[in-house]
Design a protein around this motif. Structure first.
Motif, short mmCIF file in Angstrom:
data_model
loop_
_atom_site.label_atom_id
_atom_site.label_comp_id
_atom_site.label_asym_id
_atom_site.label_seq_id
_atom_site.Cartn_x
_atom_site.Cartn_y
_atom_site.Cartn_z
N ALA A 15 -5.05 -0.26 5.35
CA ALA A 15 -3.70 -0.52 4.85
C ALA A 15 -2.86 -1.21 5.93
CB ALA A 15 -3.04 0.79 4.42
N ALA A 68 -1.88 -4.76 4.31
CA ALA A 68 -0.70 -4.70 3.45
C ALA A 68 0.43 -5.57 3.98
CB ALA A 68 -0.22 -3.25 3.34
N CYS A 113 0.84 -1.19 0.00
CA CYS A 113 0.00 0.00 0.00
C CYS A 113 0.87 1.24 0.00
CB CYS A 113 -0.92 0.04 1.21
SG CYS A 113 -2.25 -1.13 1.11
N THR A 134 -3.76 4.57 -1.25
CA THR A 134 -4.99 4.72 -0.48
C THR A 134 -4.79 5.76 0.60
OG1 THR A 134 -6.62 3.56 0.85
CG2 THR A 134 -4.35 2.87 1.12
#
Lengths: 374, 371
Positions: free
Chosen positions: B211, B215, B41, B205
């Protein structure tokens, strides 16, 4: 918008959409229908006019035989056949060109003339007609005036070709440099305004007879094209149509916008040049030989999208060609006021008949987005 | 390349060229890599260059200097079709494609593989079906895209990117227009796709929480062009979040992994109680500006063990008691006890107490729900 859709009972549109979607599994059937429609319009346009000729005689003449009256053969072969062929070619050309412009610029208002092609042609014609008029006005010679009107048709076509060709080159050279399609659209509009301004200056200093000649050119007509001119016009338009159809895959990718199209492996600049090139040839050639014929190029793509309920160019391009040919023939038949000696200006007919149809289509969709990728 | 990555950069510099002026450099000397099967991310303040980085990696705009390798080949050397078979992108902008079904839209993703008409062969059809299935959107195949909700449309666009069968997928703010449940769904979908297809997925994002949870790695890009690369937890612990967002007028709370702007300026309160109710009581009190210390019955002040000793300095304490018809909040402050039946009543009381002093608050006591 969505909530609204859920709460309303299934409308005519929804049923139509479902129907069209099933129908699309047989696109060949649909195109065959459009071919039959175009052929019917073609035969009708040969049959009606100031004199009505029976279908049997038309078929006989077309197959190289004799008609019941010898004059009919002349009417069909020398007047109606070239006119009908011109109408079909012009209708298909303008509609394909309009579809290409609408997709390329993602704008439902775009048409074949957004890039200033017709304005260029108008300027060419205005220069020939009106400047000659100015010369005549200064010289005061009536023999010169008569001489120009004799040379008329061919020189008009030539000057229109020169004018639209010049604008085409200008647009292409700009299109190679600019980044975004929107810039190009605005530039095209500005070309258009500039040339119109020049035309008004010419009109302002011109004599009445010449202005009238210019105005009657702007009405548009399929009737002025001779067999000899068709030998130039037909190959050029068929070439442009073939080029347009070859671009169906890039046009589909462009439905997603230029960025996505590029991410799909499209060379956007090259494709844009191809689209503009073929589109401008189509619009330019038609304008040169038939005058600036409005409306068809904007309306036919909308009609076809709505009728087929798809924005897939593999289907739209042939459909738009056939529909454009059919409608151009239809408009020409109406403009000829069958059974009378009078004719109406072609441009007036295309708009008078076409505008209500498009309004109906658009209103029925409730949402322009459904009618168009815009 | 040799370390098993599908995409890496060396000394990459991104930004914009301007005619007759020096280029605008947004970030420079970027060295990073993407490995197959990982979800990365990209986070950073607006204008830090998230989209520019995405666009540069997708070759939608040229880099200023440095190198990008994709599948071991310099990005610049790939022909457009070759690039489209290795890398696909989902953009932020909402695109209206007119009268096109979900299937039609996803099949556009096969463009790098089809012939001049763009017609699908049997294998292409299978891959389009697979892509729709992978985002569980089989039911959208015959629906028109204009009739889809934002979430459904996003799924179909992700399926379109999948149909390109890329080794790297880039998504620019894929959760931007979605409601919370759809965001969670899309994020988890992407994580799953990365693992199942062994693809590298990079998405930008603003959804910090999602995230941090999903991520494998984060790339934090700061306004002055620094890029911090690491596991989410690493970046929290090493202070990268504070550095990246320090200039943005917010502070980063390491304990909870979130940002807040409000300073604790009303004083400290002790909180007795545990479980979900205590957690949200704490949140409510912090929202109105109190520093809260957990003081559980078992003596475990989980969040601030060091500060637990300084109880004497607290303004007062709050005890959460659970009853069968809901919780009761007992405030013990300034020598008196008040009980409240909702956090609304409690925070309203405390806000008045904080704003106008205790005397006003006492005068208004009758307004509060007290039992």
């Amino acid at each position: 918008m969505n909530r609204e859709k859920v709460s309303t009972p299934p409308s005519h549109f929804d049923m139509h959409a479902a129907f069209a979607r099933d129908f699309l599994y047989a696109p060949g059937l649909l195109l065959a229908g459009l071919v039959i429609l175009a052929l019917a319009a073609f035969m009708l346009s040969l049959a009606v006019g100031s004199v009505r000729i029976p279908l049997r005689d038309i078929v006989a003449v077309l197959l190289g035989g004799d008609a019941a009256k010898p004059a009919w053969a002349t009417i069909v072969l020398q007047f109606r056949l070239p006119k009908a062929l011109t109408a079909m070619l012009a209708g298909a050309a303008l509609s394909v060109s309009g579809l290409q412009m609408q997709t390329l610029f993602r704008n439902p208002l775009a048409g074949p003339f957004v890039l200033g092609i017709s304005s260029g042609a108008s300027l060419g014609v205005a220069l020939t007609v009106l400047l000659a008029g100015v010369a005549v006005g200064l010289g005061g010679s009536t023999t010169l005036l008569a001489g120009i009107s004799l040379a008329g048709d061919a020189s008009l076509a030539l000057s229109a070709i020169l004018g639209s060709g010049l604008v085409l080159l200008l647009v292409m050279s700009v299109a190679r440099r600019v980044q975004s399609g929107m810039t190009l659209l605005i530039l095209g509009l500005m070309f258009g305004y500039t040339t119109s301004a020049l035309v008004s200056v010419l009109i302002y200093f011109s004599v009445v007879e010449r202005i009238q000649a210019y105005i009657s050119w702007t009405f548009g007509s399929f009737g002025g094209v001779t067999w000899r001119q068709l030998q130039v016009m037909a190959p050029a338009i068929l070439l442009g149509l073939a080029g347009g159809h070859l671009l169906m895959k890039p046009l589909n990718a462009l439905l997603l916008g230029e960025t996505y199209a590029q991410s799909l492996g499209l060379n956007v600049r090259r494709v844009r040049l191809g689209i503009i090139g073929s589109s401008a040839v189509l619009a330019g050639v038609v304008t040169a030989f038939c005058g600036p014929i409005g409306f068809l190029g904007i309306a036919v793509p909308h009609l076809c999208r709505s009728l087929l309920n798809t924005s897939d160019h593999r289907l739209l391009l042939p459909a738009v060609s056939l529909m454009g040919a059919t409608l151009a023939l239809g408009a020409d038949i109406v403009a000829g006021l069958p059974g009378s000696q009078l004719t109406l200006p072609l441009n007036a007919v295309t708009a008078l008949l076409g505008a209500p149809v498009v309004i109906w289509v658009i209103l029925r969709q409730r949402n322009l987005r459904q009618a168009f990728a815009g | 390349m040799s370390n098993g990555s599908v995409l890496n950069t060396s000394a990459l510099s991104i930004g914009y060229r301007r005619p007759r002026k020096p280029p605008v450099v947004i970030a420079s000397d970027l060295n990073f890599s993407l490995r197959p099967g990982e979800l990365v991310c990209l986070l950073g303040p607006n204008g830090a260059g998230k989209s520019t980085l995405m666009r540069t990696l997708a070759r939608l705009q040229p880099s200023l200097s440095g190198q990008i390798w994709l599948d071991g080949r310099p990005l610049a050397d790939l022909r457009p079709g070759q690039l489209a078979r290795r890398l696909s992108i989902v953009l932020t902008e909402r695109v209206d494609v007119g009268a096109m079904t979900g299937f039609g839209l996803v099949s556009l993703g096969r463009h790098p593989y089809t012939g001049w008409t763009g017609s699908l062969n049997e294998q292409d059809q299978r891959i389009v079906q697979w892509a729709l299935q992978a985002v569980s959107a089989q039911d959208l195949a015959n629906r028109l895209t204009v009739e889809m909700s934002d979430g459904e449309r996003q799924k179909v666009f992700i399926a379109r990117a999948l149909a390109q069968q890329p080794s790297v997928m880039l998504l620019d703010e894929p959760t931007a227009f979605l409601d919370l449940p759809r965001r969670v769904e899309v994020m988890e979908l992407l994580r799953q796709l990365a693992i199942e297809n062994n693809q590298a997925i990079l998405l930008s994002t603003h959804d910090l929480d999602l995230a941090l949870r999903n991520a494998d790695r984060l790339w934090l890009i700061s306004s002055d062009g620094d890029l911090f690369d690491g596991a989410p937890e690493d970046l929290i612990l090493n202070g990268a979040f504070e550095r990246v967002f320090s200039a943005e007028g917010v502070s980063f709370d390491r304990e909870r992994g979130s940002f807040h702007t409000r300073k604790d300026n009303c004083g400290r309160l002790l909180l007795h109680g545990d479980g979900v109710t205590a957690f949200w009581t704490r949140r409510a009190l912090e929202r109105i500006g109190y520093a809260v210390e957990n003081d559980n019955e078992n003596g475990n002040s989980s969040f601030y063990p060091a500060r637990a000793a300084s109880q004497a300095a607290a303004l007062g304490s709050i005890t959460v008691k659970l009853r069968e018809n809901g919780a009761i909040y007992i405030l013990d402050m300034a020598g008196r006890k008040d009980s409240f039946s909702s956090l609304n009543a409690l925070t309203t009381y405390l806000r008045r107490a904080g704003a106008g002093g205790n005397a006003d608050a006492k005068a208004d006591q009758n307004l509060h729900t007290r039992r």
